[in-house]
Design a protein around this motif. Structure first.
Motif, short mmCIF file in Angstrom:
data_model
loop_
_atom_site.label_atom_id
_atom_site.label_comp_id
_atom_site.label_asym_id
_atom_site.label_seq_id
_atom_site.Cartn_x
_atom_site.Cartn_y
_atom_site.Cartn_z
N LEU A 34 -21.21 50.48 -40.67
CA LEU A 34 -20.13 50.49 -41.41
C LEU A 34 -19.56 51.91 -41.50
CD1 LEU A 34 -18.06 49.19 -42.83
CD2 LEU A 34 -19.27 49.41 -45.23
N ASP A 35 -20.33 52.99 -41.38
CA ASP A 35 -19.91 54.21 -41.41
C ASP A 35 -19.27 54.56 -39.99
OD1 ASP A 35 -19.82 56.93 -42.86
OD2 ASP A 35 -21.52 57.56 -41.65
N LEU A 36 -20.09 53.97 -39.18
CA LEU A 36 -19.63 54.51 -37.93
C LEU A 36 -18.29 54.01 -37.65
CD1 LEU A 36 -19.59 55.63 -35.04
CD2 LEU A 36 -21.10 53.87 -34.24
N ALA A 37 -18.17 52.58 -37.87
CA ALA A 37 -17.01 51.86 -37.96
C ALA A 37 -15.75 52.57 -38.82
CB ALA A 37 -16.94 50.42 -38.26
N GLN A 38 -15.98 53.04 -39.79
CA GLN A 38 -14.85 53.75 -40.69
C GLN A 38 -14.61 54.86 -39.96
OE1 GLN A 38 -17.01 54.02 -44.34
NE2 GLN A 38 -16.33 51.90 -44.99
N HIS A 39 -15.51 55.68 -39.49
CA HIS A 39 -14.95 56.85 -38.47
C HIS A 39 -14.07 56.51 -37.46
CE1 HIS A 39 -17.90 58.94 -41.34
NE2 HIS A 39 -17.31 60.08 -40.63
N ALA A 40 -14.73 55.37 -36.65
CA ALA A 40 -14.15 55.27 -35.39
C ALA A 40 -12.53 54.82 -35.56
CB ALA A 40 -14.95 54.00 -34.76
N GLU A 41 -12.55 54.01 -36.78
CA GLU A 41 -11.15 53.63 -36.98
C GLU A 41 -10.11 54.91 -37.22
OE1 GLU A 41 -9.68 50.20 -39.96
OE2 GLU A 41 -10.25 51.89 -41.42
N ARG A 47 -11.07 48.94 -31.06
CA ARG A 47 -11.75 47.72 -31.51
C ARG A 47 -13.20 48.13 -31.49
NH1 ARG A 47 -9.49 43.73 -28.64
NH2 ARG A 47 -8.50 44.87 -27.26
N TYR A 48 -13.93 47.48 -32.52
CA TYR A 48 -15.42 47.70 -32.63
C TYR A 48 -16.18 46.39 -32.71
CZ TYR A 48 -19.12 49.93 -35.28
OH TYR A 48 -20.27 50.54 -35.53
N TRP A 49 -16.77 46.23 -31.68
CA TRP A 49 -17.57 45.04 -31.31
C TRP A 49 -19.21 45.15 -31.60
CZ3 TRP A 49 -15.44 42.81 -25.92
CH2 TRP A 49 -14.26 42.10 -26.35
N VAL A 80 -12.11 44.26 -35.10
CA VAL A 80 -13.47 43.95 -35.12
C VAL A 80 -13.88 42.38 -34.66
CG1 VAL A 80 -15.58 43.78 -36.85
CG2 VAL A 80 -13.17 45.24 -37.41
N GLY A 81 -14.92 42.57 -33.75
CA GLY A 81 -15.34 41.22 -32.97
C GLY A 81 -16.73 41.31 -32.30
N SER A 82 -16.82 40.28 -31.67
CA SER A 82 -18.39 40.26 -30.86
C SER A 82 -18.28 40.58 -29.47
CB SER A 82 -18.42 38.47 -30.87
OG SER A 82 -17.63 37.71 -30.37
N GLY A 83 -19.24 41.13 -29.12
CA GLY A 83 -19.32 41.51 -27.59
C GLY A 83 -20.73 41.42 -27.15
#
Length: 337
Positions: A34-41, A47-49, A80-83
């Motif tokens: 979650l921390d990486l996703a928030q930074h990536a945003e 997108r974050y898969w 956000v999704g599935s990869g």
């Protein structure tokens, strides 16, 4: 293709395997995700898969839909999704309901990337599926069933079973692959295609050519849209990046040996850890890995883009130290602007 793309011309995304490090816990892995996703945003990633894997101590994202909800709930804009979701492991109705639920909770932000491999070994695949008669051969029919649950207008007759949530919701579907099967299917169906070049580099160009040559315009896409995967480790110097990348190399060595482990700390040298044969095998399989300082990686990524002419690149960063992982993705966001 004659029009050369620069790194700033394409979109950049994150592929997160939710790594569990040797000294850590699954709970900490999800906190780091979650921390990486928030930074990536914040850094402008598209997108974050998250990927479905099973029976792997170093990968925590086996319940992929649940983790997607965790990430989407803690972010506000990034897709956000599935990869990907390994569709043969599931009933299409269940996936339609799960992603219908996610899309209802986070409208316009959810991607459904689908693969046909089990995402695990054969013994675990049997535990997942019970019946190994389906090893992905009927993936096109499962795909059609799933798409029909989401859009009943595709059905030849009235639907007796309906996906609620799911029905009538516009959830982007991607096909993922590491060979030509899904490339051809994605082209034929006019769907976006993501190729796993981060672990199947030899098949990348043939699969992309197959996808583009067989592409048929659809209500989803007028032109082909291809995303490719890459392993990226960036640090301030080439030497530091090479040291950090030994965690990824150790993980692959153990996977090749049939003994998947948690992500191990980096080491000064891989000498004595891998055999010459294993080193050669990993050098080949991890050829689409870009490791070094920002200047080094920028040049390598441009060459990769020149070769693939991708529309989007999705980056995996198997890095032991969370702060170093954040730093790598931050540096990447700066060199591709």
């Amino acid at each position: 293709m004659s029009n050369k793309k620069s790194l700033s011309d394409v979109k950049w995304s994150v592929l997160d395997l939710a790594p569990v490090v040797e000294s850590g816990t699954v709970t900490e892995s999800f906190q780091n995700t979650l921390d990486l996703a928030q930074h990536a945003e914040k850094w402008g990633y598209n997108r974050y898969w998250l990927a479905e894997h099973h029976n792997m101590p170093g990968i925590a994202s086996s319940a992929t839909s649940v983790v997607i909800g965790h990430v989407a709930g803690g972010t506000s804009k990034i897709r956000v999704g599935s990869g990907g979701i390994m569709l043969p492991n599931h009933a299409p109705l269940v996936i339609a309901e799960q992603f219908g639920t996610l899309d209802a909770l986070y409208p316009g932000r959810i991607d459904l990337g689908l693969g046909r491999a089990p995402g695990t070994d054969q013994v675990t695949a049997q535990a997942l599926r019970r019946d190994l008669g389906n090893m992905g051969d009927d993936f096109p029919y499962q795909l059609d069933e799933l798409r029909t649950y989401l859009d009943p207008d595709r059905a030849d007759s009235p639907m007796k079973v309906r996906a609620v949530p799911g029905e009538g919701q516009d959830i982007p579907i991607w096909l993922l692959g590491s060979s030509g099967f899904s490339a051809r299917l994605a082209g034929r169906e006019g769907l976006p295609f993501a190729f796993a070049s981060h672990f199947s580099p030899d098949n990348t160009i043939p699969a992309l050519e197959l996808y583009r040559n067989t592409f048929t315009p659809s209500e989803v896409l007028e032109q082909p849209y291809a995303m490719v995967g890459a392993n990226v480790v960036i640090a301030d110097t080439d030497e530091e990046a090479a040291r950090i990348a030994t965690s990824l190399q150790q993980q692959f060595v153990n996977l090749v040996r049939g003994n998947p482990t948690k992500l191990k700390p980096p080491v000064a040298s891989m000498d004595g850890i891998w055999s010459p044969y294993e080193k050669a095998a990993l050098d080949q399989q991890l050829r689409t890995s870009f490791i070094g300082s920002p200047e080094t990686v920028k040049a390598k990524l441009q060459a990769f883009l020149d070769e693939t002419q991708a529309d989007e690149i999705i980056v995996n960063g198997q890095i032991y130290d969370h702060d170093a992982r954040l730093r790598s993705f931050q540096l990447l966001s700066e060199i591709v602007k």
